[in-house]
Design a protein around this motif. Structure first.
Motif, mmCIF file in Angstrom:
data_model
loop_
_atom_site.group_PDB
_atom_site.id
_atom_site.type_symbol
_atom_site.label_atom_id
_atom_site.label_comp_id
_atom_site.label_asym_id
_atom_site.label_seq_id
_atom_site.Cartn_x
_atom_site.Cartn_y
_atom_site.Cartn_z
ATOM 1 N N ARG A 1 -5.056 -1.646 0.922
ATOM 2 C CA ARG A 1 -5.871 0.157 0.368
ATOM 3 C C ARG A 1 -4.354 0.386 -0.159
ATOM 4 O O ARG A 1 -3.173 -0.192 -0.145
ATOM 5 N N THR A 2 -4.247 0.789 -1.151
ATOM 6 C CA THR A 2 -3.193 1.330 -2.191
ATOM 7 C C THR A 2 -2.805 2.455 -1.256
ATOM 8 O O THR A 2 -2.952 3.460 -0.873
ATOM 9 N N ILE A 3 -1.093 2.334 -1.234
ATOM 10 C CA ILE A 3 -0.196 3.116 -0.269
ATOM 11 C C ILE A 3 0.322 3.688 -1.202
ATOM 12 O O ILE A 3 1.616 3.840 -1.471
ATOM 13 N N ALA A 4 0.229 5.427 -1.566
ATOM 14 C CA ALA A 4 1.248 6.174 -2.539
ATOM 15 C C ALA A 4 2.603 6.788 -1.091
ATOM 16 O O ALA A 4 2.398 7.130 -0.382
ATOM 17 N N VAL A 5 3.577 6.199 -2.370
ATOM 18 C CA VAL A 5 4.886 6.425 -1.313
ATOM 19 C C VAL A 5 5.529 8.419 -2.277
ATOM 20 O O VAL A 5 5.688 7.666 -3.482
ATOM 21 N N GLU A 6 6.145 8.497 -1.729
ATOM 22 C CA GLU A 6 6.440 10.102 -1.769
ATOM 23 C C GLU A 6 7.437 10.219 -1.448
ATOM 24 O O GLU A 6 8.243 9.437 -0.608
ATOM 25 N N ASN A 7 8.285 10.981 -2.802
ATOM 26 C CA ASN A 7 9.805 11.797 -2.364
ATOM 27 C C ASN A 7 9.619 12.138 -1.907
ATOM 28 O O ASN A 7 9.067 13.802 -2.260
ATOM 29 N N MET B 1 6.449 -10.239 3.948
ATOM 30 C CA MET B 1 6.970 -8.523 4.574
ATOM 31 C C MET B 1 5.324 -8.364 3.891
ATOM 32 O O MET B 1 5.190 -9.266 3.002
ATOM 33 N N LEU B 2 4.783 -8.188 4.960
ATOM 34 C CA LEU B 2 3.813 -6.912 3.926
ATOM 35 C C LEU B 2 3.683 -5.446 4.601
ATOM 36 O O LEU B 2 4.384 -5.229 5.482
ATOM 37 N N HIS B 3 3.002 -4.522 3.667
ATOM 38 C CA HIS B 3 2.378 -3.351 3.194
ATOM 39 C C HIS B 3 1.299 -3.408 4.349
ATOM 40 O O HIS B 3 0.307 -4.234 4.603
ATOM 41 N N GLY B 4 1.318 -2.665 4.866
ATOM 42 C CA GLY B 4 0.081 -1.352 5.184
ATOM 43 C C GLY B 4 -0.540 -0.423 7.231
ATOM 44 O O GLY B 4 0.903 0.277 6.910
ATOM 45 N N HIS B 5 -1.263 0.334 6.574
ATOM 46 C CA HIS B 5 -0.725 1.441 7.654
ATOM 47 C C HIS B 5 -1.495 0.329 9.177
ATOM 48 O O HIS B 5 -1.653 -0.571 9.626
ATOM 49 N N GLY B 6 -0.239 1.450 10.540
ATOM 50 C CA GLY B 6 -0.364 1.234 11.625
ATOM 51 C C GLY B 6 -1.729 0.675 12.353
ATOM 52 O O GLY B 6 -2.005 0.506 13.180
ATOM 53 N N GLU B 7 -2.979 1.834 11.704
ATOM 54 C CA GLU B 7 -4.377 1.713 12.276
ATOM 55 C C GLU B 7 -4.686 0.523 12.139
ATOM 56 O O GLU B 7 -6.129 0.003 12.481
#
Length: 503
Positions: free
Chosen positions: A36-42, A225-231
């Motif tokens: 999934r795409t993860i949108a990073v917010e300021n 190094m991986l990005h991802g959600h905890g669930e």
């Protein structure tokens, strides 16, 4: 946000990084995430900062397989001197990126820029260099055992310290550079390999660490190094049969889920979890020093830190003076964008976290806590929440028992040590604490009574690469930093040698 506290613009290097491709590092190669795409917010501006793609479960399998190949290959048999050299080059590469990492951390999670620099310098670079030095000092011992029924035979036992294996690391969003280094450096010094999952709310500094690893010539597969959600990715890591240990920092609730998931292959687990740390001020304390220290023990990082001294026990003789002093100190703290020079308290990480903290404030009022300070609402975008101070808090109130993870400090009055002892250990947590007094005997006696992993005397939350850090009870399992932090990534093998009959 004060009008004269204007944020500075990020450097060209930071802007270039934010505009670059955000990929995963698997087996030494940069690859697109397939999840999934993860949108990073300021969080200071509520504006988009970047997008990253999460890893798929298949990519997690690839990263673990590469880590196991590296573990069984050259890395675990690499001498300590060479591992230490790799770690020192890694620290050099991070140091060259220090300003970019600090700016990205501030934009990613809202921390004041000065705090982000400090975390990157002292909890990242210095920690990596500290464990680089340990890589040449991992050794077992030898001894002559008492074999009882075989007294006529001479034996020698040699112990070997070996890497525990492939480590899965899951880090939080509040101080990613430090949290990554505290797990990665001792693991690699011990000869382990690691698969890192970044925090979905603040993933970008993890990519900068991966870039530094590649620039330092770190061997492929040793660090992924991986990005991802905890669930999904986090849960899959905890249950993955190819991972030998999970090193996790986060909430106690998620820590429980990780323990359950880890039972599949009975992997080792280390947990640094929540806290509700006590700060105790006695009447003979240097109150002029204790007041600002107790204030920042809670409000540092806008209360979004596990060591926060969010329960303040004040002797009745100095209670009113301390409450008035903290209210004045906290009211003067500048709340604003972390990129602004005067900011002391940045935003909450998200609208959800801000709403959670506000719900606890409402609960405390409903339970009868007295408001000694409540900051006015801050206009404009950003998840800002100013310091809140409650007095008249009683043991057992939810605001006194539960981790808020926000800028909310509860003051509990006490008159003697007998009532104090039960109260300071009256929560499920045991991470940190501090005692403020000019009496050495009182300080040591009460420090012993606080059931937590670390206690400060006339200081709160002092951390260094050499100092063990971790929690008791539901604040966690194991220790990070210091020699104990290295032990968490080693296993001991005993080799018994039959020398032959005694002469």
């Amino acid at each position: 946000m004060p009008g004269d506290n204007l944020p500075i613009e990020p450097s060209r290097e930071t802007l270039a990084f934010l505009d670059s491709e955000h990929r995963l590092l698997i087996d030494g190669e940069w690859v697109w995430g397939e999840g999934r795409t993860i949108a990073v917010e300021n969080p200071a501006r509520e504006t988009p900062l970047a997008e990253v793609r999460a890893a798929s479960l298949g990519q997690l399998d690839e990263a673990v397989a590469a880590a196991r190949r590296a573990l069984r290959g050259r890395w675990s048999r690499t001498g300590g001197r060479e591992r230490g050299e790799v770690l020192n080059r890694f620290a050099d590469a991070i140091e060259r990126k220090l300003e970019t990492i600090a700016e990205v951390m501030t934009l990613d999670n809202g921390s004041p820029l000065a705090s982000s620099r400090m975390v990157t310098r002292f909890l990242a670079v210095d920690t990596i260099r500290y464990y680089a030095g340990w890589a040449t000092k991992i050794a077992g011992e030898s001894f002559t055992p008492n074999l009882g029924p075989r007294p006529d035979t001479d034996f020698l036992v040699a112990t070997m310290r070996e890497p525990i294996g492939v480590v899965g690391s899951i880090v939080p969003w509040n101080a990613p550079p430090g949290m990554i280094a505290m797990k990665l450096a001792p693991a690699l010094a011990a000869g382990c390999t690691m698969v890192l999952k970044t925090a979905e709310l603040a993933p970008l500094t993890g990519q900068l660490f991966a870039e530094a690893w590649v620039e330092a010539g770190g061997p492929p597969g040793v660090f992924a190094m991986l990005h991802g959600h905890g669930e999904d990715i986090g849960a899959a890591m905890a249950a993955h049969p190819g991972i030998d240990k999970i090193a996790f920092t986060g909430s106690t609730e998620v820590g429980r889920k990780i323990v359950i998931a880890a039972t599949g292959n009975l992997k080792k687990v280390s947990l640094e979890l929540g806290g509700k740390s006590p700060v105790v001020i006695f009447p003979d304390a240097d109150v002029t020093a204790a007041i600002p220290a107790a204030s920042m023990a809670c409000y540092l990082s806008t209360g979004q830190q596990c060591m926060a001294g969010s329960r303040l026990f004040v002797h009745e003789a100095v209670h009113d003076e301390v409450v008035e002093g903290i209210a004045a100190h906290a009211a003067a703290l500048t709340v604003g964008d972390g990129m602004a020079p005067s900011t002391v308290l940045g935003p909450m990480i998200s609208a959800r976290q801000k709403a959670r903290v506000e719900s606890y404030i409402a609960i405390a009022k409903g339970d009868g806590a007295e408001v000694a300070l409540e900051s006015a609402a801050i206009d404009g975008p950003g998840h800002f929440l100013g310091p809140v101070l409650f007095s008249g808090v009683r043991a057992g109130m939810r605001i006194e028992q539960e981790e808020v993870f926000g800028p909310v400090l509860s003051v509990i009055r006490f008159s003697g040590e007998a009532e104090l002892t039960a109260a300071i250990n009256g929560t499920r947590y045991g991470l940190s604490g501090s005692v403020w007094t000019s009496n050495v005997q009182t300080a040591l006696r009460v420090a012993r009574q606080i059931d937590s992993g670390q206690v400060g005397i006339n200081v709160h939350g002092a951390m260094s690469p050499e100092t063990p850090f971790g929690g008791n009870r539901q604040s966690g399992w194991g220790r990070e930093l210091g020699r104990e932090g290295l032990d968490a990534f080693l296993k001991t093998k005993a080799v018994s040698i039959n020398i032959g009959p005694l002469p």
